[in-house]
Design a protein around this motif. Structure first.
Motif, PDB file in Angstrom:
ATOM      1  N   GLN A  30      11.126   4.795  -5.470  1.00 24.57           N
ATOM      2  CA  GLN A  30      10.842   3.431  -5.913  1.00 24.57           C
ATOM      3  C   GLN A  30      10.255   3.367  -7.317  1.00 24.57           C
ATOM      4  O   GLN A  30      10.081   2.280  -7.846  1.00 24.57           O
ATOM      5  N   THR A  31       9.927   4.490  -7.909  1.00 25.78           N
ATOM      6  CA  THR A  31       9.237   4.478  -9.203  1.00 25.78           C
ATOM      7  C   THR A  31      10.159   4.664 -10.406  1.00 25.78           C
ATOM      8  O   THR A  31       9.689   4.772 -11.527  1.00 25.78           O
ATOM      9  N   MET A  70       8.648   7.970  -3.882  1.00 19.46           N
ATOM     10  CA  MET A  70       9.061   8.502  -5.185  1.00 19.46           C
ATOM     11  C   MET A  70      10.290   7.769  -5.729  1.00 19.46           C
ATOM     12  O   MET A  70      10.362   7.470  -6.912  1.00 19.46           O
ATOM     13  N   THR A  77       2.663   5.677 -12.238  1.00 22.48           N
ATOM     14  CA  THR A  77       2.587   4.799 -11.072  1.00 22.48           C
ATOM     15  C   THR A  77       2.380   5.654  -9.824  1.00 22.48           C
ATOM     16  O   THR A  77       3.116   6.616  -9.618  1.00 22.48           O
ATOM     17  N   ALA A 107       2.749   7.403  -6.519  1.00 20.32           N
ATOM     18  CA  ALA A 107       3.917   7.583  -5.670  1.00 20.32           C
ATOM     19  C   ALA A 107       3.737   8.834  -4.823  1.00 20.32           C
ATOM     20  O   ALA A 107       2.951   9.720  -5.166  1.00 20.32           O
ATOM     21  N   ASN A 120       5.186   5.162 -16.248  1.00 21.02           N
ATOM     22  CA  ASN A 120       4.736   6.530 -15.964  1.00 21.02           C
ATOM     23  C   ASN A 120       3.335   6.479 -15.375  1.00 21.02           C
ATOM     24  O   ASN A 120       2.500   5.705 -15.804  1.00 21.02           O
ATOM     25  N   PRO A 167       1.197   4.253  -1.220  1.00 21.47           N
ATOM     26  CA  PRO A 167       1.817   4.284  -2.546  1.00 21.47           C
ATOM     27  C   PRO A 167       3.317   4.032  -2.459  1.00 21.47           C
ATOM     28  O   PRO A 167       3.896   4.017  -1.365  1.00 21.47           O
ATOM     29  N   TYR A 168       3.928   3.851  -3.605  1.00 23.98           N
ATOM     30  CA  TYR A 168       5.381   3.772  -3.650  1.00 23.98           C
ATOM     31  C   TYR A 168       5.980   5.080  -3.166  1.00 23.98           C
ATOM     32  O   TYR A 168       5.393   6.146  -3.349  1.00 23.98           O
ATOM     33  N   LYS A 189       9.425   2.052 -12.876  1.00 23.94           N
ATOM     34  CA  LYS A 189       7.994   1.737 -12.972  1.00 23.94           C
ATOM     35  C   LYS A 189       7.388   2.515 -14.141  1.00 23.94           C
ATOM     36  O   LYS A 189       7.932   3.520 -14.581  1.00 23.94           O
TER      37      LYS A 189
END
Length: 99
Positions: A57-58, A55, A65, A67, A63, A52-53, A61
């Motif tokens: 990186q979001t 945290m 996504t 992470a 809501n 996953p991304y 993005k």
């Protein structure tokens, strides 16, 4: 693959098997790796892990996504490598989704 997921879960890392995890780039990487293993490196194992991304990186993005904290991602990858080292073949356990 299942042994990796089981090892991650034992360490408290949320992980699961998905049989539909990839789109073009993911599938291309996996199939290229499998081809190389088949044609040039038959004595090694290989795979693809979708993470996953982080945290951070979001921020921009949508809501919801997926992470995870970077430390948890690193711990999950360590568990995956450990599971590969501990298991010559995968474990026999029902696991995975197609959606």
């Amino acid at each position: 693959m299942k042994a990796m997921v089981a090892k991650m879960r034992e360490s408290g890392i949320p992980a699961f098997v998905s049989y539909t995890a990839g789109t073009f780039v993911c599938n291309e990487l996996m199939y290229a790796l499998l081809y190389l293993i088949d044609k040039k490196y038959p004595h090694i194992r290989g795979g693809f892990i979708h993470v996953p991304y982080a945290m951070e990186q979001t921020v921009n993005k949508p809501n919801g996504t997926p992470a995870m904290a970077l430390a948890s991602i690193a711990q999950g990858l360590e568990c995956a490598v450990l599971a590969v080292a501990e298991n010559q073949t995968d474990i026999s356990q029902a696991m995975g989704t197609t959606h």
